[in-house]
Write an enzyme that holds these catalytic residues in place. Structure first.
Site, PDB file in Angstrom:
ATOM      1  N   ASP A 151       2.895  15.063   2.864  1.00 38.47           N
ATOM      2  CA  ASP A 151       2.945  13.947   3.824  1.00 38.47           C
ATOM      3  C   ASP A 151       4.315  13.274   3.788  1.00 38.47           C
ATOM      4  O   ASP A 151       4.836  12.833   4.809  1.00 38.47           O
ATOM      5  CB  ASP A 151       1.844  12.929   3.507  1.00 38.47           C
ATOM      6  CG  ASP A 151       0.469  13.581   3.406  1.00 38.47           C
ATOM      7  OD1 ASP A 151       0.215  14.523   4.175  1.00 38.47           O
ATOM      8  OD2 ASP A 151      -0.336  13.171   2.551  1.00 38.47           O
ATOM      9  N   HIS A 179      -4.809  11.698   1.533  1.00 36.66           N
ATOM     10  CA  HIS A 179      -4.129  12.921   1.957  1.00 36.66           C
ATOM     11  C   HIS A 179      -4.901  13.633   3.063  1.00 36.66           C
ATOM     12  O   HIS A 179      -5.013  14.846   3.077  1.00 36.66           O
ATOM     13  CB  HIS A 179      -3.936  13.841   0.740  1.00 36.66           C
ATOM     14  CG  HIS A 179      -3.193  15.118   1.030  1.00 36.66           C
ATOM     15  ND1 HIS A 179      -1.934  15.128   1.614  1.00 36.66           N
ATOM     16  CD2 HIS A 179      -3.526  16.417   0.837  1.00 36.66           C
ATOM     17  CE1 HIS A 179      -1.532  16.400   1.757  1.00 36.66           C
ATOM     18  NE2 HIS A 179      -2.488  17.190   1.293  1.00 36.66           N
TER      19      HIS A 179
END
Length: 329
Positions: A151, A179
């Site tokens: 990310d 996540h």
């Protein structure tokens, strides 16, 4: 001497991750473990002229014991990949069982290692790993990490496309929360050096960071998910952990950790209502040195994103804990 292990080394993430780790001069020994093909992957990689001595193991002949014994760092990308139309949640039951079984082996054969969990859904698999380690009496919150670096890498890359920065990794962007989807919260307001994201591009940029995985699944036309970028992100985080273990200071990278067990975490747990949360972590020779509270500095736009994050994350965490405490029949 540093021994690293990749558990799930023959898969779409495991193979490129093993390649990057084999090429890393900081690693002396690399053990690969998976249910298929590991001896072949290890033999292939053994021809690379880098220092790491490499071995490959299958479950037979105590393979897990041989792979894990003496490990300093265990990276776990094992699991099945997400397929089109499949949510991260659909993956849960299969991957949860895989992570549970690997962590049982790790708790027995290398309880003092650093554990880096890549297997999705990370929001739930890291709590699963923690529960397994707790049950074995060897849980150290400073040594358990959910790898959310993909990310961060995506944020750096997508922001550079807007700002024109030639080297995306020169911009530090805290990406916090979890996540998956809405639990991923990029804090562009806290980027260093600061970046100017035009207001009309902010929503699309945020969405792209949160759902970048879908972009890859779609582009691969059903033939796979984000394996290469995830392998790079997993390697980037593993390398930072190893550098910190070897004494390098000042290394900070976001990771999904158990807040009540780490320095500076209690305050963030109180703010977020979540025991597991990804925040910037300063790494040291014993794992987490301290975590940084960037939550309280979020701007109004980011606070709205965080509200959605807390809601989703709480359920994901409970699901992981529940899987171990009340196993599905």
């Amino acid at each position: 001497m540093v021994k690293a292990v990749v558990a799930g080394a023959s898969g779409g993430i495991g193979q490129p991750l093993s390649l990057l780790l084999k090429a890393c001069p900081l690693i002396d020994e690399l053990a690969l473990y998976d249910v298929v093909n590991t001896p072949g992957v290890a033999t292939d990689l053994s021809h690379i002229s880098s220092p790491a001595k490499i071995t490959g193991y299958l479950p037979k002949d105590d393979g897990m014991k041989h792979a894990f014994t003496g490990a300093d760092v265990v990276v776990i990308p094992a699991g099945i990949p997400r397929k089109p139309g499949m949510t991260r949640d659909d993956l849960f039951k299969i991957n949860a069982g895989i992570v549970r079984d690997l962590m049982k082996g790790a708790a027995e054969f290398c309880p003092k290692a650093y554990f880096l969990i890549i297997s999705n859904p990370v929001n739930s698999t890291v709590p699963i790993a923690a529960e397994v380690l707790k049950a074995a009496g060897v849980f150290d919150a400073n040594k358990l990490f959910g790898v959310t670096t993909l990310d961060v890498v995506r944020s750096e890359t997508f922001v550079a496309e807007i700002t024109g920065e030639k080297n995306p990794s020169k911009t530090t962007i805290p990406v916090i929360g979890g996540h998956s989807g809405e639990t991923i919260v990029p804090l562009f307001s806290q980027a260093k050096p600061s970046v100017n994201i035009p207001a009309d591009k902010l929503d699309a940029l945020t969405y792209r960071v949160q759902f970048g995985g879908d972009e890859v699944v779609k582009a691969k036309d059903g033939a796979g998910s984000a394996t290469l970028s995830m392998a790079y992100a997993g390697f980037r985080f593993a390398e930072k952990v190893i550098k910190a273990v070897k004494g390098e200071s000042g290394i900070i990278e976001p990771s999904y950790v158990y807040l009540p067990g780490v320095e500076g975490g209690a305050e963030i747990a109180k703010l977020t209502g979540c025991d597991f949360f990804s925040v910037p972590v300063e790494l040291g020779p014993n794992g987490v040195k301290k975590v940084y509270n960037v939550v309280s500095s979020a701007n109004d736009y980011e606070k709205k994103l965080l509200e959605a994050c807390y809601k989703g994350l709480g359920g994901n965490i409970s699901k992981g804990v529940e899987f171990i405490q009340n196993p599905p029949k």
